[in-house]
Design an enzyme around this catalytic site. Structure first.
Site, PDB file in Angstrom:
ATOM      1  N   SER A  20       5.533   6.539  -1.846  1.00 56.91           N
ATOM      2  CA  SER A  20       4.733   5.433  -2.370  1.00 56.91           C
ATOM      3  C   SER A  20       3.503   5.911  -3.136  1.00 56.91           C
ATOM      4  O   SER A  20       2.930   5.155  -3.920  1.00 56.91           O
ATOM      5  CB  SER A  20       4.311   4.505  -1.222  1.00 56.91           C
ATOM      6  OG  SER A  20       3.632   5.229  -0.206  1.00 56.91           O
ATOM      7  N   ASP A  50      -4.830  -0.852   5.107  1.00 60.00           N
ATOM      8  CA  ASP A  50      -4.213   0.229   4.347  1.00 60.00           C
ATOM      9  C   ASP A  50      -5.325   1.163   3.881  1.00 60.00           C
ATOM     10  O   ASP A  50      -6.058   0.865   2.936  1.00 60.00           O
ATOM     11  CB  ASP A  50      -3.444  -0.323   3.139  1.00 60.00           C
ATOM     12  CG  ASP A  50      -2.751   0.775   2.327  1.00 60.00           C
ATOM     13  OD1 ASP A  50      -2.943   1.971   2.656  1.00 60.00           O
ATOM     14  OD2 ASP A  50      -2.021   0.447   1.374  1.00 60.00           O
ATOM     15  N   HIS A  82      -3.086   4.146   0.651  1.00 57.79           N
ATOM     16  CA  HIS A  82      -2.874   3.917  -0.783  1.00 57.79           C
ATOM     17  C   HIS A  82      -4.205   3.560  -1.451  1.00 57.79           C
ATOM     18  O   HIS A  82      -5.228   3.399  -0.775  1.00 57.79           O
ATOM     19  CB  HIS A  82      -1.845   2.805  -0.980  1.00 57.79           C
ATOM     20  CG  HIS A  82      -0.521   3.118  -0.364  1.00 57.79           C
ATOM     21  ND1 HIS A  82      -0.143   2.643   0.877  1.00 57.79           N
ATOM     22  CD2 HIS A  82       0.503   3.882  -0.811  1.00 57.79           C
ATOM     23  CE1 HIS A  82       1.063   3.099   1.166  1.00 57.79           C
ATOM     24  NE2 HIS A  82       1.474   3.856   0.170  1.00 57.79           N
TER      25      HIS A  82
END
Length: 426
Positions: free
Chosen positions: A144, A394, A397
């Site tokens: 990702s 998160d 990211h």
């Protein structure tokens, strides 16, 4: 498994006759000056594009600053100009990274630039990038983080030219391709979280990943001959439980209670996966004679402070100051393995024509940007009904726009350096 992509003025003659000799004599010192100070510029000629594997030569103005630069050492400095795009100007941002659209109230994280100690990192130039990769195919391959970097690049390029989505694999968007008609440039993303062959854990199967460390993942490698430049990015998936195979035999495992396998951790496994991947690139390019430019984006640190589902898991709103945060532990080890394997592969490919390889070393500059993650804003307006103690965060990211845009600024500078070197070799 193969690739998922199927896919006038006239002058008086007497006056002219008198002027020609004087013009000739006047030009002599100018020519001598040019030869003495700029010998390269005179003998170079622009080479027309013959195939997808030959670079178009950009105007010299695009390649003025060609000295090498250590982008790893520097600091984050305030920048009033902000990013090239926002959360609504390009339609390629994964929802979980669209922090502005999801209601993140602060905007300070958008106004910082990375300043290397010994050189300048220019602001990203979308037109330059597109011209350098005219008639090319660029692929982002990995986990990702590869997708996060790809979407950042797409958004920056979209500020000058609109990409057309020409392929997608359905709802999961694990394999996608866009085309910039303005420059006949294609850019793809391939989901391959280990780069080597792997079977991901699932709700219906084993609760661990299975990695075959001596086999490259053909879901992307099958398209290698059609790729001119590739950005490889892995790391975080190696922290998950897994069983490792080599030569069809179990090599060991990482966190596999209940299985009769030897615990071997993941550092050596990461090294083997990168080694197998880079060897496959070198071997296949040596066999078919095509050139390729390859990058390995180094490990991107997470910034969890406490539990991942606790309020304030990544609470910072400013970058760490220089010297405030040290690169150490797992972050340092993961980066070191990747850099070492890139250097070893460069030595193994030294005789390979038109093969370029570089580590896109972003670990330290990313370590200092704990303020650039979505945190709770991976979901829309998480505190619309008040602040709760438990909320999903998160801290891995990066917000788009955000610090990850810097990765692509460095990417462009290395591509410019490669092109400059190619011009000198002609």
């Amino acid at each position: 498994m193969g690739s998922p992509f199927k896919d006038h003025h006239r002058h008086h003659p007497s006056l002219a006759k008198k002027l020609i000799p004087w013009t000739f004599y006047a030009m002599i010192p100018l020519v001598l000056f040019r030869v003495y100070f700029y010998p390269f510029a005179l003998h170079h000629t622009t080479t027309p594009i013959l195939s997808s594997s030959s670079f178009v030569s950009p105007p010299p103005s695009l390649l003025e600053e060609e000295t090498s630069c250590d982008f790893t050492s520097g600091k984050w400095v305030p920048d009033k100009r902000g990013p090239l795009y926002n959360g609504s100007t390009c339609g390629t941002i994964k929802e979980g990274q669209n922090c502005i659209a999801h209601g993140r109230p602060d905007r300070g994280y958008l106004y910082w630039r990375w300043k290397p100690k010994q050189c300048k990192l220019p602001r990203f130039e979308p037109n330059t990038f597109l011209q350098l990769l005219r008639n090319k195919h660029l692929a982002f391959v990995g986990d990702s983080m590869a997708r996060n970097q790809l979407e950042s690049l797409l958004c920056m390029l979209s500020s000058v030219s609109a990409p057309n989505l020409v392929y997608r694999d359905g709802g999961e968007n694990k394999f996608r391709r866009w085309h910039f008609g303005s420059h006949n440039f294609s850019i793809s993303v391939y989901w391959s979280p280990f780069l080597v062959k792997g079977v991901e854990k699932s709700n219906t199967g084993p609760n661990h990943n299975q990695l075959y460390l001596d086999h490259v993942d053909e879901r992307w490698a099958a398209d290698m001959n059609g790729i001119d430049m590739v950005v490889l990015s892995i790391g975080h998936w190696f922290l998950h439980p897994a069983v490792y195979y080599e030569g069809e035999q179990v090599l060991g495992c990482h966190y596999c209670p209940g299985l009769n396998h030897t615990e071997i951790g993941f550092y050596d496994v990461l090294r083997k996966a990168i080694k197998t991947t880079l060897k496959a690139l070198i071997d296949r390019k040596r066999a078919n004679g095509n050139g390729i430019g390859a990058f390995v984006t180094t490990f991107s640190p997470a910034h969890f402070e406490g539990d991942w589902d606790k309020f304030g898991a990544c609470p910072k709103t400013k970058p760490y100051r220089e010297g405030e945060k040290t690169l150490e532990g797992m972050d340092a080890e993961m980066r070191q393995i990747e850099v070492e394997e890139v250097e070893a592969a460069k030595m193994n490919s030294i005789q390979l024509d038109r093969f370029r390889l570089e580590a896109l070393d972003v670990t330290k500059l990313s370590l200092m940007r704990a303020d650039g993650h979505p945190g709770p804003y991976m979901h829309p307006f998480p505190f619309a009904n008040g602040v709760t103690e438990r909320v999903q965060n998160d801290c891995v990211h990066w917000c788009l726009p955000g610090p990850i845009d810097t990765w692509n600024e460095i990417l462009l500078e290395v591509i410019k350096k490669w092109e400059y070197e190619s011009r000198r070799e002609e």
